[in-house]
Design an enzyme around this catalytic site. Sequence first.
Site, short mmCIF file in Angstrom:
data_model
loop_
_atom_site.label_atom_id
_atom_site.label_comp_id
_atom_site.label_asym_id
_atom_site.label_seq_id
_atom_site.Cartn_x
_atom_site.Cartn_y
_atom_site.Cartn_z
NE ARG A 117 52.17 61.42 48.27
CZ ARG A 117 50.95 61.03 47.95
NH1 ARG A 117 50.70 59.75 47.73
NH2 ARG A 117 49.97 61.88 47.83
CG ASP B 112 46.87 60.17 45.26
OD1 ASP B 112 47.88 60.10 45.98
OD2 ASP B 112 46.49 59.30 44.46
CG ASP C 257 48.81 57.96 53.21
OD1 ASP C 257 49.25 59.12 53.09
OD2 ASP C 257 48.09 57.41 52.38
#
Lengths: 718, 675
Positions: free
Chosen positions: B481, B497, B586
């Site tokens: 991503r 998302d 993240d």
Amino acid sequence: MCASVKYNIRGPALIPRMKTKHRIYYITLFSIVLLGLIATGMFQFWPHSIESSNDWSIEKRSVRDVPVVRLPADSPIPERGDLSCRMHTCFDVYRCGFNPKNKIKVYIYSLKKYVDDFGVPVSNTISREYNELLTAISDSDYYTDDINRACLFVPSIDVLNQNTLRVKETAQALAQLSRWDRGTNHLLFNMLPGGPPDYNTALDVPRDRALLAGGGFSTWTYRQGYDVSIPVYSPLSAEVDLPEKGPGPRQYFLLSSQMALHPEYREDLDALQAKHGDSVLVLDKCTNLSEGVLSVRKRCYKHQVFDYPQVLQEATFCVVLRGARLGQAVLSDVLQAGCVPVVIADSYILPFSEVLDWKRASVVVPEEKMSDMYSILQSIPQRQIEEMQRQARWFWEAYFQSIKAIALATLQIINDRIYPYAAISYEEWNDPPTVKWSSVSNPLFLPLIPPQSQGFTAIVLTYDRVESLFRVITEVSKVPSLSKLLVVWNNQNKNPPEESLWPKIRVPLKVVKTAENKLSNRFFPYDEIETEAVLAIDDDIIMLTSDELQFGYEVWREFPDRLVGYPGRLHLWDHEMSKWKYESEWTNEVSMVLTGAAFYHKYFNYLYTYKMPGDIKNWVDAHMNCEDIAMNFLVANVTGKAVIKVTPRKKFKCPECTAIDGLSLDQTHMVERSECINKFASVFGTMPLKVVEHRADPVLYKDDFPEKLKSFPNIGSL
Amino acid sequence: MQSWRRKSLWLALSASWLLLVLLGVSPLLRLAVPPRPLPGAPQGWPRWLDTELLQSFFQPGELPEESPRPSRAPSSNGCSWEACFDTSQCRGGSLKVFVYPAAEPTSEIHRRILASIEGSRYHTSNPGEACLLLFLSLDAPAAEASPVPPQWNGGKNHLVFSLHPAPCPKTFQLGQAMVAEASPTVDTFRRGFDVALPLLPEAHPFRGGAPGKLQQHSPHPGETLLALAEERGGWRTAGTDSSTCLWDGRYEQDPGPTQTHPRGTLPNATFCLIPGRRSDALRFLQALQAGCIPVLLSPRWELPFSEVIDWTKAAIIADKRLPLQVLAALQEMPPARVLALRQQTQFLWDAYFSSVEKIVHTTLETIQDRVFGASAHPSLMWNSPPGALLALPTFSRSPRDFPFYHLQQGSHPVGRFSALIWVGAPGQLPLKLIQAVAGSQHCAQILVLWSSERPPPPKEKWPKTAVPLTVTEGHRKVSDRFFPHGTISTDAILSLDAHTSLSTSEVDFAFAVWQSFPERMVGFLTWSHFWDEAQGCWGYTAERANEFSMVLTTATFYHRYYHTLFTHYLPKALRSLAEEAPTCVDVLMNFLVASVTKLPPITMPYGKQHQEARPPLASGGSGPEPQPPDPDCINLMAAGFGHMPLVSSRLRLDPVLFKDPVSVLRKKYRSLEKP
């Protein structure tokens, strides 16, 4: 005129015996006097050119009349150049110790004609360019005619082109200069070094410790940090006016315009042309030109004739190949045309490489990779090419254009070595004017969050509202991070209250009495300010809670380069009036914060007091208004960033002022504030304020979360 | 003739006389007495009468010279880049480096440098395809003879890397090899060929390293002006009045209140005076870290990485023969310059010197810049934050494309954004989300990264949007991503998302905020990290708190450059760590951005309705994702970075009129206030 004056001296005696028949005589006399008058009058009021007054102090002579110096065959010759010379070994810096204002002083020896024992001249006395160069130095701030105060000496012996002089005898001429002293602190300018067959890359004249400003140095002869690499001046620069051509696609991708190329190089170039067709153009000298056509201004490809240097403007990249010498005058022509030079000359030290960033304006290709040149150039993105074209042109304008530009840049480089702490920065040397104007260099550029322990200094500006002032002091003193409180007493007619009357607070409290009631006093960089963070607060701001102030300080720590304040304001463009307007209504945007309650870095106090542009400071003091708008302009202008408004809006008015705060007062106030914005925008020459749509609140502000767990619960209460 | 006539004639005559005398005398005098040049007025270079007749130095007819093509053999003086380095071996986007395996016995530092390069984008294990062959000569020069390495080839394209000032092992000839050594002397240093390294203290951290010591931008008012490096390794400070005595160490006058600082402690002064001896090079780095502006007096050694670092921005290099002038210049230096110099010391320390790893990478990057030629880092990238190691020239050479240089360039980020929707697990199509995002006038395109096991639904199932919508499938790895997809055309990316819930108003506001902070992550949901005293390790939590240090990439704006940095800059080990635990991605992204900006991310108010829609984070993996934070992840990341880069923030950016007692009609972003 002198005759008429003499004649007139006898005049008065004749008049009593005057007769009618003498009338003609009188008329003649009168007209002579009148003519004299007109002549003197014209002499008096004729516009004298500015130089003419200089002309009187400068001797008018012919170059042919300069004194002749005979050099005996056995006169001393200096040592050859010392390759290990550096500024700290071979340069006598003590001679520069007395130069004021961090500027070296340069002395020029007077012009002489040197001949050998047989009366044969050593060289041409002086070339046009060297005369121009010495004139430029003489006209500059560097020049001194006092040989005892000089730091740098420039001989008038012309060594620009080694081919026009006799090496040994020129060296002897140098050695007999009055302050030669092994060449210490002497600067020689040479553009065409070496001679057949091996073409040395530095001047062959033995010169001992003298500095050499040379065109065509190689890494082997260039003494880094001692010599200066200069361009080979192209006389075409003065002859041809090539206006700047905007960036954009040009007819040829790659062009070679040099005439005397080594056959091997020409073969390589021809091969490139054969491979890539019309986008590559390799020119040569014209063989079939008719008489009278200046061959230096023409180039040919087969039977096609091109004007030089105009044809350079048709190409994106232009080849600058080494000849027998490394430095080529064509480099100057290429830059002038805004064509990106492709320099193919191994080990060549590019002009002024000590300060100029050639990566921004040129492509250097190793000789071995000449055949790959096309693909190397094609990999450069278009945007970068356009930047390089602009940069090339700018280099030419600033440092190649004239002999004067070359001379002054050379002296500046030497000056910067001697006074490094006052040196010109990379950006000043390399950024084109358009970049210099639009770029902002934030004085607080380092991302640094100051430790909370430092705290802040609150500065309260007050005149005579003692009661309100004491309340502000008491409120502010409750803020945990307060480290000092400074009261600026702006009332000269009244002394501040006695020490015992002031509220007792836990941090030091200082009162500064000012000499004049000026609003600027609020922003003076007082020695008492020890913390970096400053809270400017008016003596009537009693409605801010301790949580709000502490939170404001925390926000400032995250944005130490910005104004962090409570009430926000906005500037708007009034389309009808075509000018700026001040807005204090409930808007979705802010561009200013009032300094009646704002945190900022103390450096901005220094800037406000000493670096405020134009007459803004005086305007503010004269109008007794807008000091906060001025501060907003100043900070936004130097940092290029927006303000941060903290916490929700509340009513920022002191209870006792509301009575006099009529509508009309409000309106004149708004008009005056709008005027300030327009005035400041014109002084700054731009509108630096930035508009944003956000304000800063504590992370959990108005969130559904237990109040007692919030760090700053008491925020936004009215 | 009548008398009145006579009188008037008389009058006229005398009046003209007077005028003539008044006007005429002074210029006549000037003509009669040729002015002598005033004593003291500069006499200047004469204006020759025959200037026009002077010949040019450069006769157009004098066309030189078809000289013999110069020989390309390196001269006896040594090597230069063009002569001794063969760039034809260097292909591809980045410098390929082969490192010789260590000869036994290996030192710890040797092993770690090897490991660091192996994990980086430079590494190749095949010496045949390497552009640069690195020979580590780290051990003391007294070490026994090392054999000539197998691919030596006369030293061509070799770099002999030594962290000590001692020259390379004398056991074999250097040939055409480059030398990277600490503080080389100016006399032997081959500019543009060798690399100057800093002289390091014995215990220099390998990775991460201590940050700069500067705590405030401007000097404290009471701070000492000057500290002097002492021979024994300490520093001596003195008050400004007596600092003149410090020069030459002579104490003819009263030395005043001097203070000696023991070895190893950093000086607390604005300027640090360092003599030019080579042994004092160690003090240079010390001063740099302390934020004490180094004043070098005629250094005999080459400053580290002088090829790329503009030291005039961080240090004063002066002539030792003019000490009084230098002192006066320091005392009179304008505050703006002092401020800039101080900050630059800290930036340079942190960007290039604080760890051995950074020094190795800076060396490689310097050589890569030589290979790249025109597409190397511009000087701006080397000399302003975040530094050249973090600004990859493979992304773009134009500073305007990066998020860091807009101010210096006077430019702005492009005014649109690309939405990137990651569909990981099978479920409903994020129709509402797509509509909300496409509703923003700033949205340029929507990219759906379909990485579910099932194939994406056919085209007609997707909603019709005003902006182009692209579905890319086949990506399985979580770190994909953050791949720099070529289709992303805008500076801003809105990372989303499939489960994210956002309104158009929120998207618009967030994008407006991002435009003010293009180098930061601007998101809605936050996590915070903390030091767990009990366990002695880092922890992080999704619970709402008064501060935060990370924003979730499930709804965050950031610059597309971070995709390039994530994919090409991060060591492989860290990225594979993130593959294993999805929430770790993240954390990793936040670590990366924080280590670049040294600043916290930015958060904005997030509607309560969304928060209820999203599965509770900290409750322990009841929803499909995101999973509860894995405590190991943050500690592994901190170890990988060598320090904890995250910075906490206590503020949130709200719309200016957020929840203010004013008519909702006045508010631009009113839907953010919905209960």
